[in-house]
Design a protein around this motif. Structure first.
Motif, PDB file in Angstrom:
ATOM      1  N   LYS A   1       0.828  -1.204   0.000  1.00 32.61           N
ATOM      2  CA  LYS A   1       0.000   0.000   0.000  1.00 32.61           C
ATOM      3  C   LYS A   1       0.866   1.260   0.000  1.00 32.61           C
ATOM      4  CE  LYS A   1      -4.086  -1.957   2.285  1.00 32.61           C
ATOM      5  NZ  LYS A   1      -4.922  -1.935   3.520  1.00 32.61           N
ATOM      6  N   ALA A   2       1.935   1.238   0.790  1.00 26.63           N
ATOM      7  CA  ALA A   2       2.808   2.413   0.875  1.00 26.63           C
ATOM      8  C   ALA A   2       3.474   2.710  -0.466  1.00 26.63           C
ATOM      9  CB  ALA A   2       3.865   2.203   1.956  1.00 26.63           C
ATOM     10  N   THR A   3       3.880   1.659  -1.187  1.00 29.59           N
ATOM     11  CA  THR A   3       4.508   1.887  -2.501  1.00 29.59           C
ATOM     12  C   THR A   3       3.480   2.338  -3.528  1.00 29.59           C
ATOM     13  OG1 THR A   3       4.274  -0.472  -3.070  1.00 29.59           O
ATOM     14  CG2 THR A   3       6.356   0.228  -2.060  1.00 29.59           C
ATOM     15  N   GLN A   4       2.242   1.882  -3.393  1.00 28.26           N
ATOM     16  CA  GLN A   4       1.204   2.300  -4.319  1.00 28.26           C
ATOM     17  C   GLN A   4       0.838   3.775  -4.144  1.00 28.26           C
ATOM     18  OE1 GLN A   4       1.459  -0.208  -6.617  1.00 28.26           O
ATOM     19  NE2 GLN A   4      -0.667   0.307  -6.960  1.00 28.26           N
ATOM     20  N   GLU A   5       1.024   4.296  -2.931  1.00 26.05           N
ATOM     21  CA  GLU A   5       0.706   5.703  -2.675  1.00 26.05           C
ATOM     22  C   GLU A   5       1.632   6.648  -3.430  1.00 26.05           C
ATOM     23  OE1 GLU A   5       0.363   6.673   1.419  1.00 26.05           O
ATOM     24  OE2 GLU A   5      -1.037   5.032   1.853  1.00 26.05           O
ATOM     25  N   VAL A   6       2.782   6.150  -3.837  1.00 24.12           N
ATOM     26  CA  VAL A   6       3.713   6.980  -4.602  1.00 24.12           C
ATOM     27  C   VAL A   6       3.097   7.376  -5.942  1.00 24.12           C
ATOM     28  CG1 VAL A   6       6.010   7.079  -5.667  1.00 24.12           C
ATOM     29  CG2 VAL A   6       5.679   5.842  -3.508  1.00 24.12           C
ATOM     30  N   VAL A   7       2.304   6.477  -6.508  1.00 23.18           N
ATOM     31  CA  VAL A   7       1.731   6.689  -7.839  1.00 23.18           C
ATOM     32  C   VAL A   7       0.832   7.917  -7.884  1.00 23.18           C
ATOM     33  CG1 VAL A   7       0.201   5.694  -9.591  1.00 23.18           C
ATOM     34  CG2 VAL A   7       1.900   4.250  -8.444  1.00 23.18           C
ATOM     35  N   GLY A   8       0.004   8.126  -6.853  1.00 24.56           N
ATOM     36  CA  GLY A   8      -0.876   9.293  -6.799  1.00 24.56           C
ATOM     37  C   GLY A   8      -2.003   9.217  -7.813  1.00 24.56           C
ATOM     38  N   LEU A   9      -2.939  10.157  -7.730  1.00 26.14           N
ATOM     39  CA  LEU A   9      -4.111  10.141  -8.602  1.00 26.14           C
ATOM     40  C   LEU A   9      -4.792  11.508  -8.600  1.00 26.14           C
ATOM     41  CD1 LEU A   9      -5.882   8.162 -10.324  1.00 26.14           C
ATOM     42  CD2 LEU A   9      -7.304   7.889  -8.277  1.00 26.14           C
TER      43      LEU A   9
END
Length: 256
Positions: A100-108
């Motif tokens: 989840k923490a690495t996915q938050e880097v992607v942003g939206l």
């Protein structure tokens, strides 16, 4: 008084050599995961700040890693980041908080994700410079990935590994050198196999550390590096990829 000041400066210099008071840990025998993030076209500064803040926050949101460092990849027109994460145990790669923490880097936003993300197969890491514990923070990191032909023999792979291990003794400009072969471990597999330190499927990662661009250039011009590069190309399915970034060491676990 002057004597006390000199002693204090020596102590401060020594601590900074250790990463400003935070000791470096050995990467030997641990598992490395490489993550990369590439921006979409015309991404705004707010998105870049979001990505960098999210990368810095990974250790606090998923405090399971041994080390995290990152940096912007040099020499590319599209903004891209490399994130290196070191783990003690391969099972931690499946940690949901880390994902989840690495996915938050992607942003939206309304136009979609700020970044696209990708991850490599994990690598079982060896340290070719075990006597060196200089922090890589602020230094130039060169990541070389090699994908060998399927018909490459174990003997040829061993020859390549021997060449890697010999490089620091042959090229003084190399500050640190770590390397690893792919573990063959897939974190998405519901029933993954344990990492085999002897597993080789032809995928290698070599991490060079240089104190400066000048040191990097001297290394690239050295005959020993040319031989390493020739060997990598001869056995590889495609031209080995090389990326460089100035390291930002974000987190190092406490060690005894």
């Amino acid at each position: 008084m002057m004597k006390h000041i000199v002693c204090a400066l020596v102590i401060v210099g020594f601590l900074c050599t250790l990463g400003c008071g935070r000791r470096e840990i050995s990467s030997e025998g641990k598992v490395l995961r490489l993550l990369s993030y590439r921006t979409r076209p015309n991404v705004n500064p707010q998105a870049i700040r979001h990505a960098e803040d999210a990368i810095r926050a990974i250790p606090s949101k998923a405090p399971i890693m041994e080390r995290l460092e990152w940096g912007r990849i040099r020499g590319e027109s599209t903004l891209r980041y490399y994130v290196l994460v070191l783990f003690e145990d391969q099972q931690l790669l499946r940690n949901e908080e880390f994902f989840k923490a690495t996915q938050e880097v992607v942003g939206l936003d309304d136009l979609g994700p700020y970044f696209s993300g990708a991850a490599t197969t994990p690598f079982f890491i060896h340290d070719a410079t075990p006597h060196v514990r200089t922090s890589t923070h602020g230094m130039l990191r060169r990541v070389v990935q090699v994908h060998f032909n399927p018909d490459t023999t174990r003997e040829q792979m061993q020859e390549f590994e021997d060449k890697i291990v010999a490089l620091p003794d042959q090229i003084s400009e190399i500050t640190r050198l770590e390397w690893g072969a792919s573990t063959g471990y897939d974190p998405a597999d519901p029933a993954p196999q344990a990492i085999d330190p002897n597993f080789r499927n032809g995928s290698y990662c070599v991490l060079f550390t240089f104190a400066s661009v000048r040191a990097r250039d001297a290394c690239l011009a050295h005959p020993a590096y040319a031989e390493f590069q020739r060997m990598a190309k001869d056995y590889s399915t495609r031209t080995p990829s090389a990326y460089e970034f100035v390291s930002r060491v974000e987190y190092i676990a406490d060690s005894d």
